[in-house]
Design a protein around this motif. Structure first.
Motif, PDB file in Angstrom:
ATOM      1  N   ASN A 114       0.830  -1.210   0.000  1.00 37.35           N
ATOM      2  CA  ASN A 114       0.000   0.000   0.000  1.00 37.35           C
ATOM      3  C   ASN A 114       0.863   1.258   0.000  1.00 37.35           C
ATOM      4  O   ASN A 114       0.518   2.250  -0.661  1.00 37.35           O
ATOM      5  CB  ASN A 114      -0.941  -0.009   1.200  1.00 37.35           C
ATOM      6  N   HIS A 115       1.971   1.220   0.724  1.00 37.50           N
ATOM      7  CA  HIS A 115       2.893   2.357   0.723  1.00 37.50           C
ATOM      8  C   HIS A 115       3.524   2.539  -0.660  1.00 37.50           C
ATOM      9  O   HIS A 115       3.554   3.653  -1.199  1.00 37.50           O
ATOM     10  CB  HIS A 115       3.980   2.122   1.777  1.00 37.50           C
ATOM     11  N   TYR A 116       3.984   1.440  -1.248  1.00 30.43           N
ATOM     12  CA  TYR A 116       4.596   1.491  -2.575  1.00 30.43           C
ATOM     13  C   TYR A 116       3.595   2.003  -3.620  1.00 30.43           C
ATOM     14  O   TYR A 116       3.909   2.881  -4.439  1.00 30.43           O
ATOM     15  CB  TYR A 116       5.094   0.097  -2.969  1.00 30.43           C
ATOM     16  N   ALA A 117       2.372   1.444  -3.596  1.00 28.19           N
ATOM     17  CA  ALA A 117       1.352   1.852  -4.568  1.00 28.19           C
ATOM     18  C   ALA A 117       0.989   3.325  -4.409  1.00 28.19           C
ATOM     19  O   ALA A 117       0.776   4.034  -5.404  1.00 28.19           O
ATOM     20  CB  ALA A 117       0.108   0.977  -4.407  1.00 28.19           C
ATOM     21  N   ALA A 118       0.945   3.798  -3.162  1.00 30.05           N
ATOM     22  CA  ALA A 118       0.638   5.215  -2.917  1.00 30.05           C
ATOM     23  C   ALA A 118       1.723   6.116  -3.494  1.00 30.05           C
ATOM     24  O   ALA A 118       1.422   7.187  -4.056  1.00 30.05           O
ATOM     25  CB  ALA A 118       0.489   5.459  -1.414  1.00 30.05           C
ATOM     26  N   ILE A 119       2.986   5.700  -3.370  1.00 25.89           N
ATOM     27  CA  ILE A 119       4.098   6.468  -3.953  1.00 25.89           C
ATOM     28  C   ILE A 119       3.930   6.576  -5.457  1.00 25.89           C
ATOM     29  O   ILE A 119       4.060   7.656  -6.056  1.00 25.89           O
ATOM     30  CB  ILE A 119       5.453   5.810  -3.615  1.00 25.89           C
ATOM     31  N   LYS A 120       3.609   5.448  -6.092  1.00 25.72           N
ATOM     32  CA  LYS A 120       3.447   5.422  -7.548  1.00 25.72           C
ATOM     33  C   LYS A 120       2.265   6.278  -7.997  1.00 25.72           C
ATOM     34  O   LYS A 120       2.368   7.047  -8.966  1.00 25.72           O
ATOM     35  CB  LYS A 120       3.258   3.972  -8.022  1.00 25.72           C
ATOM     36  N   LEU A 121       1.141   6.148  -7.319  1.00 32.86           N
ATOM     37  CA  LEU A 121      -0.044   6.919  -7.711  1.00 32.86           C
ATOM     38  C   LEU A 121       0.158   8.409  -7.473  1.00 32.86           C
ATOM     39  O   LEU A 121      -0.304   9.240  -8.257  1.00 32.86           O
ATOM     40  CB  LEU A 121      -1.264   6.421  -6.935  1.00 32.86           C
TER      41      LEU A 121
END
Length: 424
Positions: free
Chosen positions: A168-175
């Motif tokens: 979730n942290h990684y995906a938030a960075i990407k988005l």
């Protein structure tokens, strides 16, 4: 970006990358380390060769460590726990003694501490709320019953907890950077998260739905569909290989498990939802001691949670849920908020609507409790320009924090009484 740079970024994502992050990680590592080490050294409950499941709160410690769990729910965890078990045996010279228990405990201690760190990083780097508020939220999160129990429990949920927080942290960075989630990251997340608990694989694809122009440009939609398809193919092939391609076993076993864990009528559904699904993952309830046996003639005592016996915990849960849904509707147009809430809804559907494992849903907290601190963070962020609202929210969270800490401390003293009585 070359491989070396990607590797550095990967380690910076997982581990502390600033002094503040290091102190947060070390704080929880010490807190959980003292708790887990004390239990591993003085009691047999973390791993007892005679007890495959249900010694406390329906966790399957020995069964998970030795086999990885049932293939229909945890299809690839067999391989993961093989590594952990063999490493623990290496350190303990092949014995399931105190050293073996300590190794298992420290795997869990480190994993949960890293999960807490991921949420701290999310609050710090994605939402960017003030440090003091961040620390209050992260301490609140760290005192959840799920965080406490998983910090010394060798279980699938322990590692799923970390992987979901990390993803979730990684995906938030990407988005946030308006970038797509890489195919490699998607495959890794799908195989690891879905491999430990199969239903969680759906959560891996949720952030992809919020990539920019996904539904307006065919090229981007096709690229996303390809990444999802490759992830599914990799996961399915590994899953089928695990069971020698006897796919009919999946449906037979899944139906058996659903019947077993979905037909409990001893407690009203509304109370199980509040006390177990929304409550037990955060605020310890009353404990009940039950007589158990291992199907091979050995009898032992097991500890489970009961529903709340006072009106105060219900008020606590109602207040917390009010803050969570307040945050959701306040930040409704925020795609990062939608990602975590949709992920939460997946678990609500599985456990509250389909009723799978609802009577023991306090053990599934690792699948979704990280949603609470993240949404609390977004709630504080949405009122960053309103001092009065911030003061009210801080006071409310402070009161909840004090009650949570006192309640869970007292319940843990009861847990230690149980250990002293039956697991020395």
């Amino acid at each position: 970006m070359n491989f070396k740079t990607k590797l550095i970024h990967f380690f910076k994502l997982i581990f502390p990358s600033s002094l503040t992050e290091l102190w947060v990680f070390l704080f929880f590592l010490s807190l959980y380390g003292i708790l887990g080490s004390y239990i591993a050294i003085n009691y047999t409950i973390i791993f007892d060769n005679r007890i495959p499941w249900d010694a406390y709160f329906s966790f399957d410690n020995r069964s998970i460590v030795m086999t990885g769990g049932s293939f229909e729910r945890h299809p690839l965890s067999y391989y993961f726990f093989n590594w952990i078990r063999e490493f623990a045996f290496l350190i303990s010279n092949g014995k399931t003694d105190v050293t073996f228990r300590l190794v298992l405990a420290w795997f869990s201690i480190t994993t949960v501490s890293l999960a807490i760190l991921q949420v701290f990083k999310y609050l710090k780097n994605i939402i960017r709320i003030p440090l003091m508020i961040n620390l209050i939220i992260i301490l609140f999160f760290g005192l959840f019953s799920t965080s406490i129990l998983l910090s010394f429990t060798p279980e699938n949920f322990t590692y799923t907890f970390f992987l979901l927080c990390l993803y979730n942290h990684y995906a938030a960075i990407k988005l946030k950077k308006v970038e797509k989630i890489s195919g490699l990251a998607l495959v890794f997340a799908g195989v690891s998260v879905g491999g430990l608990t199969v239903t969680n694989i759906f959560k891996v694809f949720i952030p992809v739905l919020f990539e920019k122009d996904l539904f307006t440009k065919w090229k981007k939609f096709g690229n996303a569909a390809l990444r999802v398809a490759i992830t599914c193919i990799c996961f399915i092939l590994l899953y089928l290989n695990r069971i020698d391609f006897k796919y009919k076993n999946i449906f037979n076993k899944t139906n058996e498990q659903y019947e077993k864990f979905s037909n409990v009528k001893s407690t009203p559904t509304w109370d199980m939802i509040l006390s177990y699904f929304f409550g037990g993952n955060i605020l310890f309830s009353n404990f009940i001691i039950r007589d158990k046996h291992n199907m091979k003639g050995f009898h032992f005592k097991g500890l489970i949670m009961d529903v709340y016996s006072s009106w105060v915990p219900y008020v606590f849960i109602a207040l917390l849920l009010s803050l969570i849904f307040w945050s959701y509707f306040r930040n409704f147009k925020n795609k990062l908020v939608q990602v975590v809430m949709i992920s939460f809804v997946v678990d609500i559907v599985i456990h509250c609507i389909m009723r799978f494992g609802l009577h023991t849903s306090y053990i599934y907290g690792g699948h979704f409790v990280f949603v609470y601190p993240i949404l609390l963070g977004w709630l504080f962020y949405s009122y960053r320009s309103s001092p009065k609202a911030l003061s009210f929210l801080t006071l409310t969270l402070g009161i909840l924090l004090v009650y949570l800490g006192v309640n869970n401390y007292l319940r843990m003293t009861e847990f230690f009484w149980f250990l002293d009585s039956y697991y020395q």
